[in-house]
Design a protein around this motif. Structure first.
Motif, PDB file in Angstrom:
ATOM      1  N   ILE A 190       0.836  -1.204   0.000  1.00  0.00           N
ATOM      2  CA  ILE A 190       0.000   0.000   0.000  1.00  0.00           C
ATOM      3  C   ILE A 190       0.871   1.255   0.000  1.00  0.00           C
ATOM      4  N   GLU A 191       1.902   1.278   0.827  1.00  0.00           N
ATOM      5  CA  GLU A 191       2.788   2.444   0.886  1.00  0.00           C
ATOM      6  C   GLU A 191       3.549   2.632  -0.417  1.00  0.00           C
ATOM      7  N   LEU A 192       3.983   1.548  -1.033  1.00  0.00           N
ATOM      8  CA  LEU A 192       4.685   1.647  -2.307  1.00  0.00           C
ATOM      9  C   LEU A 192       3.788   2.238  -3.387  1.00  0.00           C
ATOM     10  N   VAL A 193       2.520   1.849  -3.376  1.00  0.00           N
ATOM     11  CA  VAL A 193       1.567   2.407  -4.339  1.00  0.00           C
ATOM     12  C   VAL A 193       1.403   3.909  -4.115  1.00  0.00           C
ATOM     13  N   LYS A 194       1.302   4.329  -2.882  1.00  0.00           N
ATOM     14  CA  LYS A 194       1.162   5.765  -2.582  1.00  0.00           C
ATOM     15  C   LYS A 194       2.351   6.540  -3.120  1.00  0.00           C
ATOM     16  N   VAL A 195       3.541   6.001  -2.941  1.00  0.00           N
ATOM     17  CA  VAL A 195       4.757   6.688  -3.368  1.00  0.00           C
ATOM     18  C   VAL A 195       4.859   6.755  -4.892  1.00  0.00           C
ATOM     19  N   GLY A 196       4.473   5.694  -5.590  1.00  0.00           N
ATOM     20  CA  GLY A 196       4.673   5.630  -7.030  1.00  0.00           C
ATOM     21  C   GLY A 196       3.463   5.907  -7.888  1.00  0.00           C
ATOM     22  N   LYS A 197       2.369   6.380  -7.305  1.00  0.00           N
ATOM     23  CA  LYS A 197       1.116   6.498  -8.056  1.00  0.00           C
ATOM     24  C   LYS A 197       1.183   7.414  -9.268  1.00  0.00           C
ATOM     25  N   ASP A 198       2.001   8.456  -9.242  1.00  0.00           N
ATOM     26  CA  ASP A 198       2.034   9.393 -10.361  1.00  0.00           C
ATOM     27  C   ASP A 198       2.663   8.799 -11.621  1.00  0.00           C
ATOM     28  N   LYS A 199       3.564   7.865 -11.465  1.00  0.00           N
ATOM     29  CA  LYS A 199       4.236   7.228 -12.600  1.00  0.00           C
ATOM     30  C   LYS A 199       3.573   5.920 -13.027  1.00  0.00           C
ATOM     31  N   ALA A 200       2.625   5.462 -12.278  1.00  0.00           N
ATOM     32  CA  ALA A 200       2.046   4.142 -12.515  1.00  0.00           C
ATOM     33  C   ALA A 200       1.447   3.955 -13.909  1.00  0.00           C
ATOM     34  N   PRO A 201       0.651   4.891 -14.453  1.00  0.00           N
ATOM     35  CA  PRO A 201       0.101   4.638 -15.797  1.00  0.00           C
ATOM     36  C   PRO A 201       1.182   4.400 -16.851  1.00  0.00           C
ATOM     37  N   GLU A 202       2.242   5.204 -16.825  1.00  0.00           N
ATOM     38  CA  GLU A 202       3.314   5.030 -17.801  1.00  0.00           C
ATOM     39  C   GLU A 202       3.997   3.678 -17.646  1.00  0.00           C
ATOM     40  N   ILE A 203       4.222   3.284 -16.419  1.00  0.00           N
ATOM     41  CA  ILE A 203       4.935   2.040 -16.177  1.00  0.00           C
ATOM     42  C   ILE A 203       4.073   0.831 -16.505  1.00  0.00           C
ATOM     43  N   LEU A 204       2.803   0.883 -16.161  1.00  0.00           N
ATOM     44  CA  LEU A 204       1.916  -0.222 -16.534  1.00  0.00           C
ATOM     45  C   LEU A 204       1.813  -0.340 -18.048  1.00  0.00           C
ATOM     46  N   CYS A 205       1.650   0.781 -18.727  1.00  0.00           N
ATOM     47  CA  CYS A 205       1.494   0.739 -20.181  1.00  0.00           C
ATOM     48  C   CYS A 205       2.773   0.276 -20.879  1.00  0.00           C
TER      49      CYS A 205
END
Length: 134
Positions: free
Chosen positions: A74-89
């Motif tokens: 959960i904490e890792l998601v909070k920290v990285g949420k802004d970059k997540a769409p780019e990284i998932l895609c």
């Protein structure tokens, strides 16, 4: 605020990859995974493939470590949420998804964290793009 789009991404582990690992004999991995909530009203990870899986630390198979694994995810998601769409895609060619966060230890059952992205993420040619239905 972070519930607007809470997903697991590769950067999450990069951001905190130096988490102290338990080096005890018999230790195993803590896993954080994103599953596509679009595939089912109630995702059942045992029947689905994860979109992405990360192993942020080694752990033991205790209940306390399972809870610590979930909290770390959960904490890792909070920290990285802004970059997540780019990284998932980056890892997907063409897809519309609504990721949800799950965790597990000792190759056990996946446990839902209670976090799901409120909006879909759409990928085209491995890049995030606006979703047509939103």
């Amino acid at each position: 605020m972070f519930r607007r789009c809470v997903i697991v991404s590769v950067t999450l582990c990069v951001l905190l990859c130096h988490v102290a690992a338990i080096n005890a004999e018999g230790s195993t991995k803590c896993e954080c995974a994103a599953f596509n909530a679009n595939e089912s009203d109630k995702p059942l990870p045992s029947e689905m493939e994860p979109i992405l899986v990360q192993n942020p630390m080694n752990t033991t198979c205790s209940e306390e470590d399972a809870r610590n694994c979930e909290l770390l995810c959960i904490e890792l998601v909070k920290v990285g949420k802004d970059k997540a769409p780019e990284i998932l895609c980056e890892n997907l060619e063409h897809m519309a998804l609504q990721p949800s966060l799950w965790s597990r230890t000792c190759d056990g059952e996946w446990k839902y964290s209670g976090l799901t992205c409120e909006k879909k993420i759409c990928c085209h040619e491995s890049k995030p793009v606006p979703c047509w239905d939103e």
